[in-house]
Design a protein around this motif. Sequence first.
Motif, PDB file in Angstrom:
ATOM      1  N   ILE A 181     -16.926  29.694  -6.090  1.00  0.00           N
ATOM      2  CA  ILE A 181     -17.058  30.209  -7.463  1.00  0.00           C
ATOM      3  C   ILE A 181     -17.150  29.056  -8.460  1.00  0.00           C
ATOM      4  O   ILE A 181     -18.003  29.056  -9.346  1.00  0.00           O
ATOM      5  CB  ILE A 181     -15.888  31.161  -7.797  1.00  0.00           C
ATOM      6  CG1 ILE A 181     -15.975  32.441  -6.947  1.00  0.00           C
ATOM      7  CG2 ILE A 181     -15.882  31.489  -9.283  1.00  0.00           C
ATOM      8  CD1 ILE A 181     -14.783  33.354  -7.062  1.00  0.00           C
ATOM      9  N   VAL A 182     -16.292  28.059  -8.311  1.00  0.00           N
ATOM     10  CA  VAL A 182     -16.308  26.898  -9.211  1.00  0.00           C
ATOM     11  C   VAL A 182     -17.641  26.164  -9.090  1.00  0.00           C
ATOM     12  O   VAL A 182     -18.254  25.788 -10.091  1.00  0.00           O
ATOM     13  CB  VAL A 182     -15.113  25.954  -8.917  1.00  0.00           C
ATOM     14  CG1 VAL A 182     -15.257  24.640  -9.667  1.00  0.00           C
ATOM     15  CG2 VAL A 182     -13.808  26.632  -9.285  1.00  0.00           C
ATOM     16  N   ALA A 183     -18.107  25.980  -7.871  1.00  0.00           N
ATOM     17  CA  ALA A 183     -19.384  25.291  -7.657  1.00  0.00           C
ATOM     18  C   ALA A 183     -20.534  26.096  -8.264  1.00  0.00           C
ATOM     19  O   ALA A 183     -21.457  25.529  -8.876  1.00  0.00           O
ATOM     20  CB  ALA A 183     -19.622  25.056  -6.174  1.00  0.00           C
ATOM     21  N   SER A 184     -20.490  27.414  -8.111  1.00  0.00           N
ATOM     22  CA  SER A 184     -21.533  28.267  -8.685  1.00  0.00           C
ATOM     23  C   SER A 184     -21.535  28.193 -10.208  1.00  0.00           C
ATOM     24  O   SER A 184     -22.591  28.103 -10.832  1.00  0.00           O
ATOM     25  CB  SER A 184     -21.341  29.714  -8.243  1.00  0.00           C
ATOM     26  OG  SER A 184     -21.479  29.826  -6.858  1.00  0.00           O
ATOM     27  N   LEU A 185     -20.338  28.236 -10.799  1.00  0.00           N
ATOM     28  CA  LEU A 185     -20.237  28.134 -12.254  1.00  0.00           C
ATOM     29  C   LEU A 185     -20.735  26.780 -12.756  1.00  0.00           C
ATOM     30  O   LEU A 185     -21.454  26.692 -13.756  1.00  0.00           O
ATOM     31  CB  LEU A 185     -18.801  28.378 -12.710  1.00  0.00           C
ATOM     32  CG  LEU A 185     -18.309  29.816 -12.662  1.00  0.00           C
ATOM     33  CD1 LEU A 185     -16.817  29.881 -12.978  1.00  0.00           C
ATOM     34  CD2 LEU A 185     -19.084  30.679 -13.630  1.00  0.00           C
ATOM     35  N   LEU A 186     -20.352  25.738 -12.063  1.00  0.00           N
ATOM     36  CA  LEU A 186     -20.776  24.397 -12.428  1.00  0.00           C
ATOM     37  C   LEU A 186     -22.302  24.291 -12.353  1.00  0.00           C
ATOM     38  O   LEU A 186     -22.946  23.740 -13.250  1.00  0.00           O
ATOM     39  CB  LEU A 186     -20.113  23.360 -11.516  1.00  0.00           C
ATOM     40  CG  LEU A 186     -20.416  21.900 -11.846  1.00  0.00           C
ATOM     41  CD1 LEU A 186     -19.910  21.547 -13.238  1.00  0.00           C
ATOM     42  CD2 LEU A 186     -19.782  20.988 -10.810  1.00  0.00           C
ATOM     43  N   PHE A 187     -22.873  24.827 -11.292  1.00  0.00           N
ATOM     44  CA  PHE A 187     -24.323  24.819 -11.136  1.00  0.00           C
ATOM     45  C   PHE A 187     -25.004  25.565 -12.282  1.00  0.00           C
ATOM     46  O   PHE A 187     -25.996  25.103 -12.831  1.00  0.00           O
ATOM     47  CB  PHE A 187     -24.710  25.437  -9.784  1.00  0.00           C
ATOM     48  CG  PHE A 187     -26.188  25.529  -9.576  1.00  0.00           C
ATOM     49  CD1 PHE A 187     -26.936  24.397  -9.259  1.00  0.00           C
ATOM     50  CD2 PHE A 187     -26.853  26.746  -9.702  1.00  0.00           C
ATOM     51  CE1 PHE A 187     -28.308  24.481  -9.077  1.00  0.00           C
ATOM     52  CE2 PHE A 187     -28.216  26.836  -9.523  1.00  0.00           C
ATOM     53  CZ  PHE A 187     -28.960  25.694  -9.209  1.00  0.00           C
ATOM     54  N   CYS A 188     -24.459  26.713 -12.666  1.00  0.00           N
ATOM     55  CA  CYS A 188     -25.037  27.497 -13.764  1.00  0.00           C
ATOM     56  C   CYS A 188     -24.974  26.734 -15.084  1.00  0.00           C
ATOM     57  O   CYS A 188     -25.936  26.731 -15.862  1.00  0.00           O
ATOM     58  CB  CYS A 188     -24.323  28.840 -13.891  1.00  0.00           C
ATOM     59  SG  CYS A 188     -24.678  29.971 -12.531  1.00  0.00           S
ATOM     60  N   PHE A 189     -23.838  26.073 -15.355  1.00  0.00           N
ATOM     61  CA  PHE A 189     -23.705  25.287 -16.589  1.00  0.00           C
ATOM     62  C   PHE A 189     -24.710  24.142 -16.627  1.00  0.00           C
ATOM     63  O   PHE A 189     -25.324  23.872 -17.649  1.00  0.00           O
ATOM     64  CB  PHE A 189     -22.284  24.749 -16.747  1.00  0.00           C
ATOM     65  CG  PHE A 189     -21.289  25.771 -17.190  1.00  0.00           C
ATOM     66  CD1 PHE A 189     -21.502  26.532 -18.334  1.00  0.00           C
ATOM     67  CD2 PHE A 189     -20.133  25.995 -16.467  1.00  0.00           C
ATOM     68  CE1 PHE A 189     -20.586  27.476 -18.751  1.00  0.00           C
ATOM     69  CE2 PHE A 189     -19.199  26.937 -16.870  1.00  0.00           C
ATOM     70  CZ  PHE A 189     -19.426  27.692 -18.016  1.00  0.00           C
ATOM     71  N   VAL A 190     -24.863  23.483 -15.492  1.00  0.00           N
ATOM     72  CA  VAL A 190     -25.819  22.361 -15.427  1.00  0.00           C
ATOM     73  C   VAL A 190     -27.233  22.879 -15.625  1.00  0.00           C
ATOM     74  O   VAL A 190     -28.030  22.295 -16.359  1.00  0.00           O
ATOM     75  CB  VAL A 190     -25.680  21.596 -14.087  1.00  0.00           C
ATOM     76  CG1 VAL A 190     -26.821  20.612 -13.884  1.00  0.00           C
ATOM     77  CG2 VAL A 190     -24.345  20.883 -14.028  1.00  0.00           C
ATOM     78  N   LEU A 191     -27.552  23.984 -14.979  1.00  0.00           N
ATOM     79  CA  LEU A 191     -28.886  24.561 -15.078  1.00  0.00           C
ATOM     80  C   LEU A 191     -29.203  24.956 -16.516  1.00  0.00           C
ATOM     81  O   LEU A 191     -30.275  24.654 -17.038  1.00  0.00           O
ATOM     82  CB  LEU A 191     -29.012  25.765 -14.143  1.00  0.00           C
ATOM     83  CG  LEU A 191     -30.399  26.389 -14.045  1.00  0.00           C
ATOM     84  CD1 LEU A 191     -31.364  25.401 -13.421  1.00  0.00           C
ATOM     85  CD2 LEU A 191     -30.337  27.668 -13.219  1.00  0.00           C
TER      86      LEU A 191
END
Length: 142
Positions: A7-17
């Motif tokens: 979940i943290v990795a997914s959120l981080l990816f979304c923020f970066v994107l």
Amino acid sequence: MSLKNTIVASLLFCFVLVGCKTEEKKELKKENVSLAISGMTCEIGCAKTIQSKLSKKEGVIDAKVIFTDSIANIEFDANTVTKKELIAFVDGIAGGDLYKASETTKKTHECTKECKEKCELKEGKKECKKNCTMACCKDKKA
């Protein structure tokens, strides 16, 4: 723990994107304008001040103010600023009471680097050598 990391990795990816979206930049639309400026009384206090302020104005690519000709040659991005805005900007310098700008077709004498080298035309000097054959000097013979 694995679900939490996912979940943290997914959120981080979304923020970066989302944060890395590139803003579409407009292509520069370069235009030039020559302004006749009345009210200048000196080269350092007036012409250099106007040139400095114009150079810092958003949308202005290059500005040259020639005191002896009472002319400002301005290269600007037409997507950012208009000729009317530039005229109003110059009119507003020093509280708006000192300078008056208007568009003109008169241009100042500008030599290329090659011309300056061959003709020994220095900044501020308006005369070319008598034997200069450069096209930029044809109207500036000594």
